[in-house]
Motif scaffolding. Structure first.
Motif, PDB file in Angstrom:
ATOM      1  N   GLU A   1     -10.716  -1.533   3.706  1.00 37.57           N
ATOM      2  CA  GLU A   1     -11.449  -2.747   4.082  1.00 37.57           C
ATOM      3  C   GLU A   1     -10.546  -3.951   3.945  1.00 37.57           C
ATOM      4  O   GLU A   1      -9.631  -3.976   3.124  1.00 37.57           O
ATOM      5  CB  GLU A   1     -12.698  -2.928   3.213  1.00 37.57           C
ATOM      6  CG  GLU A   1     -12.405  -3.140   1.737  1.00 37.57           C
ATOM      7  CD  GLU A   1     -13.645  -3.461   0.934  1.00 37.57           C
ATOM      8  OE1 GLU A   1     -14.539  -4.138   1.470  1.00 37.57           O
ATOM      9  OE2 GLU A   1     -13.714  -3.039  -0.240  1.00 37.57           O
ATOM     10  N   ARG A   2     -10.830  -4.959   4.744  1.00 38.73           N
ATOM     11  CA  ARG A   2     -10.075  -6.206   4.657  1.00 38.73           C
ATOM     12  C   ARG A   2     -10.615  -7.036   3.501  1.00 38.73           C
ATOM     13  O   ARG A   2     -11.821  -7.249   3.386  1.00 38.73           O
ATOM     14  CB  ARG A   2     -10.186  -6.980   5.973  1.00 38.73           C
ATOM     15  CG  ARG A   2      -9.487  -8.323   5.964  1.00 38.73           C
ATOM     16  CD  ARG A   2      -9.543  -8.973   7.329  1.00 38.73           C
ATOM     17  NE  ARG A   2      -9.218 -10.399   7.243  1.00 38.73           N
ATOM     18  CZ  ARG A   2      -9.151 -11.205   8.282  1.00 38.73           C
ATOM     19  NH1 ARG A   2      -9.379 -10.734   9.499  1.00 38.73           N
ATOM     20  NH2 ARG A   2      -8.857 -12.479   8.139  1.00 38.73           N
ATOM     21  N   LEU A   3      -9.709  -7.520   2.647  1.00 41.06           N
ATOM     22  CA  LEU A   3     -10.111  -8.304   1.492  1.00 41.06           C
ATOM     23  C   LEU A   3      -9.977  -9.804   1.732  1.00 41.06           C
ATOM     24  O   LEU A   3     -10.670 -10.590   1.101  1.00 41.06           O
ATOM     25  CB  LEU A   3      -9.262  -7.910   0.267  1.00 41.06           C
ATOM     26  CG  LEU A   3      -9.416  -6.470  -0.220  1.00 41.06           C
ATOM     27  CD1 LEU A   3      -8.462  -6.203  -1.372  1.00 41.06           C
ATOM     28  CD2 LEU A   3     -10.854  -6.182  -0.632  1.00 41.06           C
TER      29      LEU A   3
ATOM     30  N   VAL B   1      -4.773  -9.167   3.752  1.00 43.79           N
ATOM     31  CA  VAL B   1      -4.753  -8.303   2.577  1.00 43.79           C
ATOM     32  C   VAL B   1      -5.876  -7.284   2.713  1.00 43.79           C
ATOM     33  O   VAL B   1      -7.013  -7.637   3.036  1.00 43.79           O
ATOM     34  CB  VAL B   1      -4.919  -9.110   1.269  1.00 43.79           C
ATOM     35  CG1 VAL B   1      -4.898  -8.175   0.063  1.00 43.79           C
ATOM     36  CG2 VAL B   1      -3.817 -10.152   1.137  1.00 43.79           C
ATOM     37  N   TRP B   2      -5.530  -6.024   2.474  1.00 43.89           N
ATOM     38  CA  TRP B   2      -6.471  -4.915   2.617  1.00 43.89           C
ATOM     39  C   TRP B   2      -6.601  -4.149   1.307  1.00 43.89           C
ATOM     40  O   TRP B   2      -5.648  -4.053   0.542  1.00 43.89           O
ATOM     41  CB  TRP B   2      -5.980  -3.923   3.681  1.00 43.89           C
ATOM     42  CG  TRP B   2      -5.763  -4.502   5.041  1.00 43.89           C
ATOM     43  CD1 TRP B   2      -4.671  -5.211   5.476  1.00 43.89           C
ATOM     44  CD2 TRP B   2      -6.649  -4.407   6.159  1.00 43.89           C
ATOM     45  NE1 TRP B   2      -4.830  -5.579   6.785  1.00 43.89           N
ATOM     46  CE2 TRP B   2      -6.033  -5.089   7.241  1.00 43.89           C
ATOM     47  CE3 TRP B   2      -7.896  -3.811   6.355  1.00 43.89           C
ATOM     48  CZ2 TRP B   2      -6.623  -5.185   8.492  1.00 43.89           C
ATOM     49  CZ3 TRP B   2      -8.483  -3.908   7.599  1.00 43.89           C
ATOM     50  CH2 TRP B   2      -7.852  -4.585   8.655  1.00 43.89           C
ATOM     51  N   ARG B   3      -7.773  -3.621   1.076  1.00 42.34           N
ATOM     52  CA  ARG B   3      -7.917  -2.558   0.080  1.00 42.34           C
ATOM     53  C   ARG B   3      -7.505  -1.263   0.764  1.00 42.34           C
ATOM     54  O   ARG B   3      -7.940  -0.977   1.886  1.00 42.34           O
ATOM     55  CB  ARG B   3      -9.366  -2.440  -0.401  1.00 42.34           C
ATOM     56  CG  ARG B   3      -9.586  -1.282  -1.402  1.00 42.34           C
ATOM     57  CD  ARG B   3     -11.075  -1.015  -1.601  1.00 42.34           C
ATOM     58  NE  ARG B   3     -11.717  -2.090  -2.330  1.00 42.34           N
ATOM     59  CZ  ARG B   3     -11.934  -2.083  -3.646  1.00 42.34           C
ATOM     60  NH1 ARG B   3     -11.557  -1.044  -4.372  1.00 42.34           N
ATOM     61  NH2 ARG B   3     -12.531  -3.097  -4.225  1.00 42.34           N
ATOM     62  N   ALA B   4      -6.652  -0.512   0.100  1.00 42.82           N
ATOM     63  CA  ALA B   4      -6.160   0.732   0.688  1.00 42.82           C
ATOM     64  C   ALA B   4      -6.150   1.828  -0.374  1.00 42.82           C
ATOM     65  O   ALA B   4      -6.100   1.547  -1.578  1.00 42.82           O
ATOM     66  CB  ALA B   4      -4.756   0.546   1.262  1.00 42.82           C
ATOM     67  N   ARG B   5      -6.177   3.068   0.096  1.00 40.35           N
ATOM     68  CA  ARG B   5      -6.127   4.226  -0.785  1.00 40.35           C
ATOM     69  C   ARG B   5      -4.729   4.819  -0.744  1.00 40.35           C
ATOM     70  O   ARG B   5      -4.225   5.160   0.337  1.00 40.35           O
ATOM     71  CB  ARG B   5      -7.151   5.277  -0.348  1.00 40.35           C
ATOM     72  CG  ARG B   5      -7.246   6.494  -1.281  1.00 40.35           C
ATOM     73  CD  ARG B   5      -7.863   6.092  -2.610  1.00 40.35           C
ATOM     74  NE  ARG B   5      -8.083   7.253  -3.464  1.00 40.35           N
ATOM     75  CZ  ARG B   5      -8.474   7.167  -4.733  1.00 40.35           C
ATOM     76  NH1 ARG B   5      -8.682   5.970  -5.277  1.00 40.35           N
ATOM     77  NH2 ARG B   5      -8.657   8.253  -5.456  1.00 40.35           N
ATOM     78  N   ASP B   6      -4.092   4.882  -1.905  1.00 42.30           N
ATOM     79  CA  ASP B   6      -2.790   5.539  -2.020  1.00 42.30           C
ATOM     80  C   ASP B   6      -3.046   7.040  -2.135  1.00 42.30           C
ATOM     81  O   ASP B   6      -3.496   7.527  -3.168  1.00 42.30           O
ATOM     82  CB  ASP B   6      -2.063   5.003  -3.255  1.00 42.30           C
ATOM     83  CG  ASP B   6      -0.658   5.578  -3.416  1.00 42.30           C
ATOM     84  OD1 ASP B   6      -0.354   6.610  -2.791  1.00 42.30           O
ATOM     85  OD2 ASP B   6       0.139   4.991  -4.174  1.00 42.30           O
ATOM     86  N   LEU B   7      -2.778   7.756  -1.043  1.00 34.95           N
ATOM     87  CA  LEU B   7      -3.106   9.182  -1.009  1.00 34.95           C
ATOM     88  C   LEU B   7      -2.163  10.014  -1.853  1.00 34.95           C
ATOM     89  O   LEU B   7      -2.484  11.162  -2.193  1.00 34.95           O
ATOM     90  CB  LEU B   7      -3.088   9.678   0.442  1.00 34.95           C
ATOM     91  CG  LEU B   7      -4.083   8.988   1.381  1.00 34.95           C
ATOM     92  CD1 LEU B   7      -3.999   9.570   2.779  1.00 34.95           C
ATOM     93  CD2 LEU B   7      -5.504   9.084   0.840  1.00 34.95           C
TER      94      LEU B   7
ATOM     95  N   VAL C   1       2.113  -8.549   6.157  1.00 34.06           N
ATOM     96  CA  VAL C   1       2.775  -9.837   6.337  1.00 34.06           C
ATOM     97  C   VAL C   1       2.785 -10.205   7.813  1.00 34.06           C
ATOM     98  O   VAL C   1       3.191  -9.419   8.672  1.00 34.06           O
ATOM     99  CB  VAL C   1       4.210  -9.795   5.791  1.00 34.06           C
ATOM    100  CG1 VAL C   1       4.937 -11.100   6.089  1.00 34.06           C
ATOM    101  CG2 VAL C   1       4.194  -9.525   4.291  1.00 34.06           C
ATOM    102  N   ARG C   2       2.326 -11.418   8.100  1.00 32.46           N
ATOM    103  CA  ARG C   2       2.351 -11.945   9.468  1.00 32.46           C
ATOM    104  C   ARG C   2       2.769 -13.404   9.418  1.00 32.46           C
ATOM    105  O   ARG C   2       2.336 -14.140   8.530  1.00 32.46           O
ATOM    106  CB  ARG C   2       0.953 -11.867  10.118  1.00 32.46           C
ATOM    107  CG  ARG C   2       0.450 -10.476  10.413  1.00 32.46           C
ATOM    108  CD  ARG C   2      -0.918 -10.584  11.066  1.00 32.46           C
ATOM    109  NE  ARG C   2      -1.476  -9.299  11.457  1.00 32.46           N
ATOM    110  CZ  ARG C   2      -2.650  -9.158  12.071  1.00 32.46           C
ATOM    111  NH1 ARG C   2      -3.382 -10.232  12.333  1.00 32.46           N
ATOM    112  NH2 ARG C   2      -3.101  -7.970  12.408  1.00 32.46           N
ATOM    113  N   PRO C   3       3.571 -13.881  10.369  1.00 34.15           N
ATOM    114  CA  PRO C   3       3.905 -15.303  10.412  1.00 34.15           C
ATOM    115  C   PRO C   3       2.724 -16.108  10.921  1.00 34.15           C
ATOM    116  O   PRO C   3       1.804 -15.556  11.535  1.00 34.15           O
ATOM    117  CB  PRO C   3       5.072 -15.354  11.404  1.00 34.15           C
ATOM    118  CG  PRO C   3       4.836 -14.189  12.313  1.00 34.15           C
ATOM    119  CD  PRO C   3       4.208 -13.115  11.460  1.00 34.15           C
TER     120      PRO C   3
END
Length: 266
Positions: A10-12, A20-26, A37-39
């Motif tokens: 999900e986007r945080l 910034v996203w919540r992500a699962r480290d598999l 990161v985006r300009p």
């Protein structure tokens, strides 16, 4: 799926530096925060590939420098996903689950002792990062996360990489939050640690008073107020009143140093 390892959940949040996203480290079976990161200008790589290359290199440098900081009040960098010269990096960080300071302040102001404890933690984070040559440049409630026990964690340091690139700021974009930006940075000067201390002081003012004294109806009016208007004396700051009076001055050389601020907050 990022790097065949991190599954976006999900986007945080997001801002001038990306998403910034919540992500699962598999691999490690844990949730992390993943910064894409985006300009500020998505078309940067097309019309100014050299500036895009410079930004990418600086983001990587900032992330690696920050990764060397082992401090409970500084967000921990776990990993960098570097897609090569044609891609911006993803930064894998610890997931802080207690919400943001902005969310806390939306519920009402803090007492002076509560704000002083918060300020001590943020100042400790700034001391640790200034020691490795990183100025934050965007200290504000949304960039302070809270652990479940209430301890603050300073995050989103990457804005420093954009601020250093004149070709990126020449587009007219304001990099940083104008209402927390030190006057010398509004004027386009280098800043230095004292500029972060102004931002911390303004954050503490807002935390105890419940309103921002220099925020106006639009960005230009706010910038003008930061440059020209006097900060009104606080009424609810109690023991923090003297600290706010000393740090919210326009001459950065007149602001207290980190040691003085630490003693006053303690």
């Amino acid at each position: 799926m990022i790097d065949d390892r991190f599954k976006l959940l999900e986007r945080l949040g997001g801002g001038g530096m990306g998403l910034v996203w919540r992500a699962r480290d598999l691999a490690l079976h844990r949730d992390v925060a993943l910064k894409e990161v985006r300009p500020p200008d998505p078309a940067l790589a097309e019309y100014d590939p050299e500036a895009a290359r410079l930004l990418r290199a600086r983001v990587l440098r900032e992330a690696r420098a920050l990764a060397r900081v082992d401090h409970p009040n500084v967000v921990t960098i776990h990993h960098i996903v570097d897609g090569g010269d044609d891609a911006y990096p993803w930064i894998v960080m610890e997931l802080v689950t207690g919400g943001s300071l902005q969310g806390r302040l939306d519920q009402g102001p803090m007492t002076p002792p509560e704000a002083a404890r918060l300020g001590s933690g943020i100042l400790a984070a700034l001391r640790a990062t200034h020691a490795v040559g990183i100025e934050h440049r965007d200290v504000k409630p949304a960039n302070v996360l809270l652990r479940k026990d209430g301890r603050p964690v300073l995050t989103d340091f990457g804005i420093a990489a954009i601020r250093e690139s004149t070709s990126l700021t020449a587009t007219g974009s304001i990099i940083g939050s104008p209402d927390y930006m030190a006057p010398e940075r509004v004027r386009g000067r280098a800043g230095g640690p004292a500029a972060d201390f102004w931002s911390l002081g303004m954050l503490l003012y807002v935390a105890v008073e419940g309103y921002h004294p220099l925020r106006r109806e639009n960005t230009l009016a706010t910038l003008a107020a930061v440059l020209n208007d006097e900060v009104p004396p606080p009424h609810r700051a109690g023991v923090l009143t003297e600290l706010l009076r000393l740090v919210l001055v326009r001459d950065p050389g007149a602001r207290p140093d980190v040691g003085t601020l630490e003693r006053m907050l303690t």
